[in-house]
Write a protein that holds these residues in place. Structure first.
Motif, PDB file in Angstrom:
ATOM      1  N   LEU A  42      25.205  64.320  81.061  1.00  0.00           N
ATOM      2  CA  LEU A  42      25.741  64.078  78.658  1.00  0.00           C
ATOM      3  C   LEU A  42      26.279  63.255  78.380  1.00  0.00           C
ATOM      4  CD1 LEU A  42      27.638  66.731  77.560  1.00  0.00           C
ATOM      5  CD2 LEU A  42      26.478  67.960  78.852  1.00  0.00           C
ATOM      6  N   ASP A  66      24.442  71.694  72.442  1.00  0.00           N
ATOM      7  CA  ASP A  66      23.488  71.140  73.121  1.00  0.00           C
ATOM      8  C   ASP A  66      23.462  70.170  74.647  1.00  0.00           C
ATOM      9  OD1 ASP A  66      21.326  70.282  74.665  1.00  0.00           O
ATOM     10  OD2 ASP A  66      20.125  69.896  73.198  1.00  0.00           O
ATOM     11  N   THR A  68      22.177  70.446  77.665  1.00  0.00           N
ATOM     12  CA  THR A  68      21.046  70.640  78.602  1.00  0.00           C
ATOM     13  C   THR A  68      21.006  68.703  78.892  1.00  0.00           C
ATOM     14  OG1 THR A  68      19.788  69.898  76.607  1.00  0.00           O
ATOM     15  CG2 THR A  68      20.143  71.827  76.946  1.00  0.00           C
ATOM     16  N   SER A  70      19.674  66.421  77.603  1.00  0.00           N
ATOM     17  CA  SER A  70      18.106  66.198  77.608  1.00  0.00           C
ATOM     18  C   SER A  70      17.899  65.071  76.627  1.00  0.00           C
ATOM     19  CB  SER A  70      17.190  67.055  77.458  1.00  0.00           C
ATOM     20  OG  SER A  70      17.250  67.793  76.092  1.00  0.00           O
ATOM     21  N   ALA A  71      17.214  64.118  76.551  1.00  0.00           N
ATOM     22  CA  ALA A  71      17.360  62.814  76.014  1.00  0.00           C
ATOM     23  C   ALA A  71      17.192  63.293  74.715  1.00  0.00           C
ATOM     24  CB  ALA A  71      15.721  62.269  75.997  1.00  0.00           C
ATOM     25  N   SER A  73      20.009  64.707  73.213  1.00  0.00           N
ATOM     26  CA  SER A  73      21.295  65.745  73.049  1.00  0.00           C
ATOM     27  C   SER A  73      22.097  65.252  72.867  1.00  0.00           C
ATOM     28  CB  SER A  73      20.907  66.896  74.263  1.00  0.00           C
ATOM     29  OG  SER A  73      21.441  65.857  75.294  1.00  0.00           O
TER      30      SER A  73
END
Length: 328
Positions: A42, A66, A68, A70-71, A73
């Motif tokens: 991340l 964040d 996670t 994810s893109a 973040s």
């Protein structure tokens, strides 16, 4: 009426971030940090509360926000774990210069320093290896000598130079088996350093096929071109706790901030020879009562080791310290 800024309550109390997750920094790029959390990467940034504390590859950190991965973040690094080791270098040996006062933390929390040196094309430079050994001993990191291009030349001369140190080593050839190297890397965080052109990035790509580290060539004068541009931690395939940290090829390894005592401890084959030195002996050629020449003459250490040690001493006092065929 809205209160003025001066009337707002202020406090030094900082959140404890008890819900923070632990991460391992594997790359740093222009203020963004790639961290490995639960086997997934991340992107994070430093929290303002860290102040001027630097975050480097190898750091174990606490993250909030964040997480996670994810893109798009972006997590925040709110704590840096206590470092078990810190490998440092300066751009210059002389601490009276701006370059000598500027300390660069190469990596944190490494267990092993893998000093990569080619046996030919370019030829081995024991001066550079000596500097890396000093840095390793100063950081309390285990050194390992990795001699590449063993298909072009034999290791006898280099190993003979370090015979008194019992320095662990492995040999590598372009198509040779890497089983011995993988074995000594297993279960450790190992940082790899070496001059450009010695085959370090090629070695990394063989160890970690998905690494895709840039590979350069050696010029006609035997000097490598810089290929890797930033340090990155790579996990060895099939080995959860085994990491190698590839660093950019370097032409110098400054030791301005290494104490004189630690500098001597980088030459353990010479330490016992200083027992008969007079008090406050600086072990240079200007000290006529220094016992090191007699120690070497008696066959306890290689004369080239004393010469290398004195070159490093000279560089700390403002000399270039680079004379000799194996200059660092």
């Amino acid at each position: 009426m809205r209160p003025s800024k001066s009337s707002r309550p202020r406090t030094r109390t900082r959140p404890k971030h008890e819900d923070a997750v632990e991460g391992f920094v594997i790359a740093v790029d222009r203020g963004r940090y790639t961290c490995m959390v639960d086997d997934a990467p991340l992107t994070a940034m430093r929290a303002r509360e860290l102040g001027r504390k630097s975050v480097v590859v190898g750091d174990r950190v606490a993250l909030v926000g964040d997480v996670t991965g994810s893109a798009g973040s972006l997590a925040r690094i709110v704590r840096i774990g206590e470092r078990t080791s810190v490998l440092r270098r300066t751009a210059d040996d002389d601490d009276t210069t701006a370059e000598g006062r500027l300390e660069r933390v190469v990596v944190a929390n490494a267990d092993q320093l893998v000093i990569v040196s080619a046996l030919a094309d370019p030829p081995p430079r024991t001066g550079f290896i000596d500097r890396c050994l000093v840095a390793a001993y100063d950081a309390d990191i285990t050194p390992l000598l990795c001699l590449t291009k063993a298909d072009l030349a034999g290791p006898a001369d280099v190993l003979g130079y370090y015979a008194e140190l019992d320095l662990p080593y492995v040999l590598s050839a372009p198509d040779g088996d890497l089983g011995a190297l993988r074995e000594v890397l297993a279960g450790r965080v190992s940082v790899m350093v070496g001059h450009s052109g010695v085959g370090k990035s090629t070695l990394v790509n063989r160890l970690v096929p998905d690494a895709d580290r840039a590979v350069g060539v050696v010029s006609a004068v035997g000097k490598g071109r810089h290929t890797s541009t930033s340090a990155v931690a790579l996990r060895l395939p099939g080995r959860t706790e085994s990491w190698i940290i590839d660093t950019p090829g370097v032409r110098s390894f400054g030791l301005a901030l290494v104490s004189a005592e630690s500098l001597l401890h980088g030459f353990p084959d010479l330490v016992e020879g200083t027992v008969d030195c007079p008090p406050n002996c600086e072990h240079t050629e200007a000290d006529p009562e220094c016992a090191l020449p007699a120690w070497v003459a008696a066959g306890h250490a290689d004369v080239r080791r004393l010469e290398s040690y004195r070159r490093l001493l000279a560089s700390r006092s403002g000399g270039d310290g680079l004379e000799g065929p194996d200059r660092g």
